[in-house]
Scaffold this motif. Structure first.
Motif, short mmCIF file in Angstrom:
data_model
loop_
_atom_site.label_atom_id
_atom_site.label_comp_id
_atom_site.label_asym_id
_atom_site.label_seq_id
_atom_site.Cartn_x
_atom_site.Cartn_y
_atom_site.Cartn_z
N LYS A 180 0.78 -1.23 0.09
CA LYS A 180 -0.08 0.04 -0.01
C LYS A 180 0.98 1.17 -0.01
O LYS A 180 1.90 1.65 0.76
CB LYS A 180 -1.01 0.11 1.08
CG LYS A 180 -1.78 1.10 1.38
CD LYS A 180 -2.77 1.00 2.66
CE LYS A 180 -2.06 0.89 3.89
NZ LYS A 180 -1.97 2.26 4.64
N ASP A 183 2.20 5.35 0.19
CA ASP A 183 1.86 6.20 1.35
C ASP A 183 0.60 6.97 0.78
O ASP A 183 0.52 7.32 -0.11
CB ASP A 183 3.20 7.06 1.49
CG ASP A 183 4.17 6.20 2.12
OD1 ASP A 183 4.06 5.30 2.67
OD2 ASP A 183 5.46 6.84 1.83
N GLY A 184 -0.26 7.30 1.97
CA GLY A 184 -1.39 8.08 1.64
C GLY A 184 -2.50 7.40 1.16
O GLY A 184 -3.80 7.97 0.85
N ILE A 185 -2.37 6.03 0.89
CA ILE A 185 -3.68 5.44 0.27
C ILE A 185 -4.21 4.62 1.52
O ILE A 185 -3.81 4.19 2.47
CB ILE A 185 -3.21 4.07 -0.53
CG1 ILE A 185 -2.26 4.71 -1.71
CG2 ILE A 185 -4.32 3.26 -0.91
CD1 ILE A 185 -3.02 5.67 -2.79
N GLN A 186 -5.75 4.85 1.58
CA GLN A 186 -6.29 4.34 2.84
C GLN A 186 -6.55 2.91 3.03
O GLN A 186 -6.44 2.10 1.76
CB GLN A 186 -7.84 4.98 2.72
CG GLN A 186 -7.91 6.44 2.56
CD GLN A 186 -9.28 6.85 2.68
OE1 GLN A 186 -10.21 6.34 2.02
NE2 GLN A 186 -9.44 8.32 2.75
N GLN A 187 -6.49 2.46 4.17
CA GLN A 187 -6.52 0.97 4.24
C GLN A 187 -7.91 0.20 3.57
O GLN A 187 -7.66 -0.82 3.16
CB GLN A 187 -6.44 0.57 5.66
CG GLN A 187 -6.43 -0.86 6.28
CD GLN A 187 -5.20 -1.59 5.67
OE1 GLN A 187 -4.22 -0.88 5.69
NE2 GLN A 187 -5.42 -2.80 5.22
N GLY A 188 -8.80 1.19 3.88
CA GLY A 188 -10.05 0.61 3.19
C GLY A 188 -9.91 0.37 1.44
O GLY A 188 -10.53 -0.66 1.03
N VAL A 189 -8.84 0.87 0.71
CA VAL A 189 -8.83 0.64 -0.55
C VAL A 189 -8.17 -0.67 -0.87
O VAL A 189 -8.49 -1.46 -1.63
CB VAL A 189 -7.88 1.91 -1.28
CG1 VAL A 189 -7.45 1.42 -2.76
CG2 VAL A 189 -8.69 2.90 -1.13
N ASP A 197 -8.06 -3.07 1.30
CA ASP A 197 -9.15 -4.18 1.86
C ASP A 197 -10.30 -4.59 0.58
O ASP A 197 -10.37 -6.00 0.76
CB ASP A 197 -9.86 -3.80 3.23
CG ASP A 197 -9.16 -3.47 4.36
OD1 ASP A 197 -7.80 -4.12 4.51
OD2 ASP A 197 -9.44 -2.80 5.23
N GLN A 248 -0.59 1.59 -7.01
CA GLN A 248 -0.92 2.12 -5.47
C GLN A 248 -1.17 1.09 -4.39
O GLN A 248 -0.54 1.50 -3.26
CB GLN A 248 -2.28 2.78 -5.19
CG GLN A 248 -2.25 4.33 -6.26
CD GLN A 248 -3.86 4.93 -5.87
OE1 GLN A 248 -4.81 4.32 -6.15
NE2 GLN A 248 -3.75 6.13 -5.95
N THR A 249 -1.59 0.04 -4.89
CA THR A 249 -1.80 -1.17 -4.02
C THR A 249 -1.51 -2.52 -4.73
O THR A 249 -1.52 -2.51 -6.14
CB THR A 249 -3.16 -1.35 -3.42
OG1 THR A 249 -4.12 -1.54 -4.39
CG2 THR A 249 -3.30 -0.07 -2.63
N ARG A 251 -3.09 4.13 -9.86
CA ARG A 251 -3.43 5.50 -9.45
C ARG A 251 -4.70 5.95 -10.76
O ARG A 251 -4.24 5.55 -11.98
CB ARG A 251 -2.30 6.43 -9.33
CG ARG A 251 -2.65 7.77 -9.36
CD ARG A 251 -1.26 8.57 -9.13
NE ARG A 251 -0.96 8.33 -7.61
CZ ARG A 251 0.02 7.77 -7.17
NH1 ARG A 251 1.05 7.33 -8.03
NH2 ARG A 251 0.28 7.68 -6.12
#
Length: 188
Positions: free
Chosen positions: A66, A68-74, A76, A150-151, A170
């Motif tokens: 993940k 930096d700056g990417i939400q954990q929900g993304v 998940d 991003q992930t 992204r």
């Protein structure tokens, strides 16, 4: 209805558009340190993905990243397979250099087409030194070298499980602008 694995795979991949295949020649270089992250902008750009020495990721270590700056929900949602897949790349039983070239070209095409969610199939190995795990370990390194990534994480079983990765890219500037315009119209 009892479908075999091939039917399940074909059903899951039915709406995925493959990108053009590539072939390449093996070039050997001395081991290098981690390359800087680069966006794949110019299709004629030289492949910047590193070669050489590799820290092998143990099979029992799940691949997950993940930025930096990417939400954990993304991450998940990606892990649960909740994003629609835009394209896939099959690296099964390919030489490492061919995988390197194919991944680079795939990512350049994905960027040009504004794709967001990818599936990369690398295969499963029986031990840490298996070819599939070596490709998997290189993928863990290579994917982090793209600014657009991003992930990434292991795919759901219907998409290959531990033998495949979901990759979240992204949004392009154009997609961001389109999204802003769509939301602005809705709020009027």
């Amino acid at each position: 209805m009892n479908l075999d694995d091939n039917d399940l795979f074909r059903d899951a991949m039915g709406d995925v558009t493959p990108l053009k295949d590539t072939t390449s020649t093996l070039w050997l270089k001395s081991p290098s340190t981690k390359a800087p992250r680069h966006p794949p902008r110019d299709p004629e750009q030289e492949n910047f993905l590193t070669r050489g020495y590799l820290d092998i990721v143990p099979l029992n270590t799940p691949l997950e990243y993940k930025a930096d700056g990417i939400q954990q929900g993304v991450l998940d949602k990606l892990r649960k397979g909740e994003y629609r897949l835009d394209a896939s790349l099959n690296l099964l039983r390919q030489p490492v250099e061919t995988c390197r070239q194919a991944l680079f070209n795939f990512m350049v095409q994905a960027h040009k087409q504004g794709l967001r969610n990818l599936l990369i199939i690398h295969g499963k190995g029986r031990d840490d030194e298996s070819h599939a795990n070596i490709v998997r370990s290189y993928l863990a390194r290579w994917l982090t070298q793209f600014d657009d990534v991003q992930t990434f994480c292991a795919a759901q079983a219907q998409h290959g499980g531990a033998g495949a990765l979901y990759v979240g890219l992204r949004k392009t500037d154009k997609a961001r602008l389109d999204n802003r315009e769509r939301h602005a119209k809705r709020s009027r």
